[in-house]
Design a protein around this motif. Structure first.
Motif, mmCIF file in Angstrom:
data_model
loop_
_atom_site.group_PDB
_atom_site.id
_atom_site.type_symbol
_atom_site.label_atom_id
_atom_site.label_comp_id
_atom_site.label_asym_id
_atom_site.label_seq_id
_atom_site.Cartn_x
_atom_site.Cartn_y
_atom_site.Cartn_z
ATOM 1 N N ALA A 1 0.833 -1.206 0.000
ATOM 2 C CA ALA A 1 0.000 0.000 0.000
ATOM 3 C C ALA A 1 0.866 1.255 0.000
ATOM 4 O O ALA A 1 0.561 2.229 -0.695
ATOM 5 N N ALA A 2 1.963 1.246 0.774
ATOM 6 C CA ALA A 2 2.875 2.388 0.798
ATOM 7 C C ALA A 2 3.494 2.610 -0.572
ATOM 8 O O ALA A 2 3.716 3.760 -0.988
ATOM 9 N N ASN A 3 3.750 1.535 -1.277
ATOM 10 C CA ASN A 3 4.286 1.632 -2.631
ATOM 11 C C ASN A 3 3.311 2.374 -3.541
ATOM 12 O O ASN A 3 3.702 3.215 -4.353
ATOM 13 N N SER A 4 2.024 2.080 -3.389
ATOM 14 C CA SER A 4 0.993 2.755 -4.162
ATOM 15 C C SER A 4 0.935 4.244 -3.824
ATOM 16 O O SER A 4 0.799 5.089 -4.717
ATOM 17 N N ILE A 5 1.068 4.570 -2.543
ATOM 18 C CA ILE A 5 1.026 5.971 -2.115
ATOM 19 C C ILE A 5 2.212 6.740 -2.682
ATOM 20 O O ILE A 5 2.077 7.869 -3.169
ATOM 21 N N LEU A 6 3.401 6.128 -2.635
ATOM 22 C CA LEU A 6 4.594 6.776 -3.184
ATOM 23 C C LEU A 6 4.441 7.011 -4.682
ATOM 24 O O LEU A 6 4.843 8.054 -5.214
ATOM 25 N N ASN A 7 3.858 6.030 -5.368
ATOM 26 C CA ASN A 7 3.612 6.160 -6.806
ATOM 27 C C ASN A 7 2.698 7.345 -7.080
ATOM 28 O O ASN A 7 2.964 8.168 -7.970
ATOM 29 N N ARG A 8 1.609 7.444 -6.323
ATOM 30 C CA ARG A 8 0.658 8.541 -6.503
ATOM 31 C C ARG A 8 1.298 9.890 -6.202
ATOM 32 O O ARG A 8 1.071 10.874 -6.909
ATOM 33 N N LEU A 9 2.101 9.942 -5.123
ATOM 34 C CA LEU A 9 2.768 11.185 -4.759
ATOM 35 C C LEU A 9 3.665 11.690 -5.882
ATOM 36 O O LEU A 9 3.678 12.883 -6.203
ATOM 37 N N ALA A 10 4.400 10.768 -6.496
ATOM 38 C CA ALA A 10 5.354 11.164 -7.534
ATOM 39 C C ALA A 10 4.657 11.560 -8.828
ATOM 40 O O ALA A 10 4.976 12.592 -9.429
ATOM 41 N N ILE A 11 3.710 10.756 -9.272
ATOM 42 C CA ILE A 11 3.104 10.969 -10.593
ATOM 43 C C ILE A 11 2.039 12.065 -10.551
ATOM 44 O O ILE A 11 1.981 12.922 -11.431
ATOM 45 N N ASP A 12 1.193 12.054 -9.514
ATOM 46 C CA ASP A 12 0.132 13.061 -9.434
ATOM 47 C C ASP A 12 0.691 14.475 -9.246
ATOM 48 O O ASP A 12 0.083 15.454 -9.684
ATOM 49 N N SER A 13 1.848 14.584 -8.605
ATOM 50 C CA SER A 13 2.452 15.902 -8.380
ATOM 51 C C SER A 13 3.268 16.373 -9.577
ATOM 52 O O SER A 13 3.737 17.510 -9.589
#
Length: 283
Positions: A15-27
């Motif tokens: 789940a943390a991996n998914s959050i990191l992915n979202r943080l990087a790409i969405d920003s």
């Protein structure tokens, strides 16, 4: 209890991996292809160093690498390209739905058919996940993106099934990452568009690759031999829910009634599928 805690820690890492992915790409700190390549590369560096620090070796010339590294590449490539056109929630729903179907189908073929209770629990959990993740606006599903996410789901299911027979979780995971790196990088860099990575993008991708993916996947290979394949399939349905809750806690997102009800269904379905009910003793 130890197995439960290790499995829960693994799901939190995913789940943390998914959050990191979202943080990087969405920003805008990273593009999907660049993030995936740096993620795999970071996993290679961290896992390889850990293997050699304990005086081990990488089992690269091993038949397990065909299935392990091949399925990991399939997952990484399909996942990264699919999210260029798919809604995040719908993509997760397709991914984990295909993982369930694939792992249940394979276990049925090899003679370990899931029980009725396990199937019912999986159906309830998938229904809860669908309730949480299904987009509220009009949905236009890109068929290519959906197909690629389905391929990613098959890849991850195979990766999980293969891990049940991996004798050395850390070395096996490291070898999978090493072999998957050139295949994944070549595929993503030729299809993912221009390379765009900021300093924060590199940092988030390195953290995702070295910690939540690399060490998380090694831990997954560590617990898989102790889990029934159907159990391993169903517990993964908790990952999107944990990721959404993590978004509420760490990203300031709103916990809606829809999330609470859907999460209750997912957790209830997982409990029904995984927990063994003790029969009552007669008087």
């Amino acid at each position: 209890m130890r197995l439960f805690l290790l499995t829960a820690l693994t799901m939190c890492a995913f789940a943390a991996n998914s959050i990191l992915n979202r943080l990087a790409i969405d920003s805008g700190a990273s593009d999907p292809a660049g993030f995936a390549v740096v993620r795999v590369l970071s996993g290679v560096v961290v896992l390889t160093c850990l293997v050699y620090l304990r005086a081990g070796h990488l089992p690269l010339l091993n038949r397990r690498r065909v299935a392990g590294a091949g399925s990991l590449s399939l997952y990484m490539i399909g996942f990264s390209i699919a999210y260029l056109t798919l809604d995040a929630g719908l993509g997760a729903l397709i991914l984990f739905g295909v993982v369930q179907i694939t792992m249940f189908a394979v276990t049925s073929v090899i003679g370990n058919a899931p029980s009725g209770r396990q199937v019912a629990g999986a159906v309830i959990a998938v229904a809860g996940l669908s309730y949480v993740l299904w987009p509220t606006d009009a949905v236009q599903v890109d068929p290519v993106g959906a197909a690629l996410m389905g391929v990613a789901g098959i890849g991850w299911a195979i990766y999980s099934l293969v891990g049940r027979s991996e004798p050395d979780a850390l070395a096996g995971t490291a070898a999978n990452f090493v072999v998957a790196l050139p295949v994944t990088a070549l595929a993503l860099l030729t299809t993912g568009g221009d390379w765009h990575m900021t300093a924060s993008g590199y940092l988030l991708a390195a953290l995702a690759g070295g910690v939540t993916s690399g060490l998380g996947y090694a831990l997954w290979y560590r617990v898989l031999p102790q889990l029934a394949a159907t159990t391993a399939a169903v517990v993964q349905l908790s990952v999107p829910i944990i990721a959404i809750v993590g978004g509420v806690v760490f990203l300031g997102e709103v916990a809606s009634l829809r999330l609470i009800l859907g999460a209750a269904l997912v957790l209830g379905g997982i409990a029904l599928a995984v927990l063994r009910l003790k029969p009552r003793l007669g008087v």
